[in-house]
Design an enzyme around this catalytic site. Structure first.
Site, PDB file in Angstrom:
ATOM      1  N   LYS A  35      65.874  27.463  72.138  1.00 60.24           N
ATOM      2  CA  LYS A  35      65.051  26.657  72.614  1.00 60.24           C
ATOM      3  C   LYS A  35      63.564  27.209  72.447  1.00 60.24           C
ATOM      4  O   LYS A  35      63.427  28.450  72.371  1.00 60.24           O
ATOM      5  CB  LYS A  35      65.456  26.122  74.117  1.00 60.24           C
ATOM      6  CG  LYS A  35      65.391  27.099  74.962  1.00 60.24           C
ATOM      7  CD  LYS A  35      66.373  26.594  76.036  1.00 60.24           C
ATOM      8  CE  LYS A  35      66.894  27.957  77.254  1.00 60.24           C
ATOM      9  NZ  LYS A  35      65.704  28.115  78.212  1.00 60.24           N
ATOM     10  N   TYR A 258      32.725  38.413  79.482  1.00 56.87           N
ATOM     11  CA  TYR A 258      32.208  37.370  80.376  1.00 56.87           C
ATOM     12  C   TYR A 258      32.162  37.900  81.830  1.00 56.87           C
ATOM     13  O   TYR A 258      33.126  38.476  81.980  1.00 56.87           O
ATOM     14  CB  TYR A 258      33.185  36.068  80.563  1.00 56.87           C
ATOM     15  CG  TYR A 258      32.938  35.338  79.356  1.00 56.87           C
ATOM     16  CD1 TYR A 258      31.665  34.561  79.040  1.00 56.87           C
ATOM     17  CD2 TYR A 258      33.910  35.130  78.473  1.00 56.87           C
ATOM     18  CE1 TYR A 258      31.694  33.840  77.642  1.00 56.87           C
ATOM     19  CE2 TYR A 258      33.972  34.151  77.212  1.00 56.87           C
ATOM     20  CZ  TYR A 258      32.688  33.644  76.987  1.00 56.87           C
ATOM     21  OH  TYR A 258      32.563  32.790  75.798  1.00 56.87           O
TER      22      TYR A 258
HETATM   23  C1  PLP Z   1      71.245  26.198  80.585  1.00 56.26           C
HETATM   24  C2  PLP Z   1      71.098  27.515  79.968  1.00 56.26           C
HETATM   25  N1  PLP Z   1      71.797  28.218  79.545  1.00 56.26           N
HETATM   26  C3  PLP Z   1      71.637  29.500  78.657  1.00 56.26           C
HETATM   27  C4  PLP Z   1      70.480  29.768  78.860  1.00 56.26           C
HETATM   28  C5  PLP Z   1      69.978  31.274  78.062  1.00 56.26           C
HETATM   29  O1  PLP Z   1      69.586  32.143  79.132  1.00 56.26           O
HETATM   30  P1  PLP Z   1      69.156  33.556  78.635  1.00 56.26           P
HETATM   31  O2  PLP Z   1      67.792  33.620  78.042  1.00 56.26           O
HETATM   32  O3  PLP Z   1      68.495  34.223  79.991  1.00 56.26           O
HETATM   33  O4  PLP Z   1      70.405  34.195  77.998  1.00 56.26           O
HETATM   34  C6  PLP Z   1      69.444  28.944  79.258  1.00 56.26           C
HETATM   35  C7  PLP Z   1      67.917  29.651  79.308  1.00 56.26           C
HETATM   36  O5  PLP Z   1      67.163  29.660  80.381  1.00 56.26           O
HETATM   37  C8  PLP Z   1      69.530  27.798  79.940  1.00 56.26           C
HETATM   38  O6  PLP Z   1      68.764  27.055  80.367  1.00 56.26           O
END
Ligand code: PLP
Length: 365
Positions: A35, A258
């Site tokens: 993501k 700045y």
């Molecule tokens: C529901 C869920 N699962 C898994 C993950 C993966 O987590 P990480 O990046 O800490 O491994 C996330 C990330 O925030 C998440 O929101």
């Protein structure tokens, strides 16, 4: 110099980190979390590298992120959309053949009304975000999914709030709430995929692995506990670099940037590097970061502006126009990690890479 600032992403590192996380597992599989554009690394190349390293699932937060993976030709791998979905986003997710997360019967009905799809039921064991807190309600949603025409009940899941805080008791409490519910789910729906662990949980406790671990941050070589990734055999995948575009001598009393937040106390040289908060290199690094030039740490002095920062190159001018400047990464044995930058800002490594803006091109190799 190909670009004023560039993020080079080492896909071999992502592949290696995936394989390294797999070695933690006995029978569970890896769902690579890509993501937010692969935590800033580029979702599609990151996904491909993780699959090459042995991941068999992908996860994203938003429907259009699933669409992006499918459009790139990633066709045969399950893609789980972790986030909440509006009606319009549900259309996009299902059209992308993505798995979605449910904790209300209405979502199951909406999936069925759209011709069906794959559903995971989420129990909120303490994160307090998505999912139902009521195990019986979660079982009812699962039963509704199993019975609805066209709907496949695929998974049962939760998410930990404190897996990255070793020694804290809440992680164990969440696991203790999830485990019996997951067993009930398995008994009622044999063959479902049970999943709970993020990167930290995967490294912390085998009992959290179940059938699938949802690993994000560690795949990018970022340490889930905010420590040195090397200590856990993780290889940072992202290097952020720019170049020295100007070097000038300044005398005591002269200033940089700045608000004149750096005033020289001795004769020195300023080296200007064309990267700033317009690239996602945060203004809060004002007088609070180092940058590597010629394998040495030069202190960032003065205010981070939208497009430039200035470094104190010292009386002997330890930088020349055209030198590479490394903001995250390694140069001649000296290192600056995303974790170091995160500590300086009081944030987490995730945010350092996620917040690099599109003006910084990503180069994958
Ligand atoms: C529901 C869920 N699962 C898994 C993950 C993966 O987590 P990480 O990046 O800490 O491994 C996330 C990330 O925030 C998440 O929101």
């Amino acid at each position: 110099m190909t670009a004023r600032a560039i993020a080079r992403v080492d896909l071999g590192a992502i592949q290696t980190n995936t394989a390294r996380m797999r070695r933690e597992l006995q029978r569970a599989e890896v769902c690579a979390v890509v993501k937010a554009d692969g935590y800033g690394h580029g979702a599609v190349p990151a996904a491909r590298a993780a699959l090459a390293g042995g991941a068999t699932w992908l996860a994203v937060a938003a429907a259009h992120e699933a669409r992006q993976l499918r459009d790139a030709g990633i066709a045969d791998v399950p893609v789980l959309v972790l986030g909440a979905l509006t009606a319009a986003e549900l259309d996009v997710a299902l059209a992308a053949r993505a798995d979605v997360v449910a904790w209300r019967e209405e979502l199951v009905e909406a999936v069925a009304a759209r011709g069906g799809g794959r559903v995971h039921v989420k129990l909120d064991t303490g994160m307090g975000r998505l999912g139902t807190r009521d195990p019986a309600q979660a079982l009812r949603v699962a039963a509704a999914a199993a019975a609805a025409p066209g709907v496949d009940l695929v998974g049962a899941m939760t998410h930990f709030a404190t897996a990255d805080e070793p020694g804290d008791a809440f992680f164990g409490e969440q696991l203790a709430r999830f485990t019996p519910w997951a067993a009930d789910m398995r008994a009622a729906h044999p063959g479902i995929v049970v999943h709970a662990a993020n990167s930290a949980a995967t490294l912390r406790d085998r009992a959290s692995h179940f059938d699938l671990v949802r690993v994000g941050v560690a795949l990018y070589g970022l340490d889930p506990f905010g420590e040195d990734p090397r200590a856990r055999d993780l290889r940072p995948a992202l290097e952020l670099s720019s170049w020295v575009a100007a070097v000038k001598p300044i005398a005591p009393g002269e200033s940089a940037g700045y608000g004149r937040r750096f005033v020289a106390e001795r004769p020195t040289h300023l080296a200007t590097v064309p990267i700033g908060y317009g690239d996602g290199f945060r203004r809060a690094f004002t007088n609070n970061a180092d940058v590597l030039v010629r394998g040495r740490r030069l202190p960032l002095v003065g205010t981070v502006s939208m497009d430039n920062i200035t470094l104190d190159a010292g009386a002997e001018a330890a930088a020349a126009v055209g030198d590479r400047a490394v903001l995250i990464g390694e140069q001649d044995g000296e290192r600056i990690t995303a974790e170091e930058l995160a500590h300086r800002l009081g944030t987490i490594n995730y945010e350092i890479t996620c917040e690099l803006l599109p003006r910084v091109p990503r180069s994958h190799g």
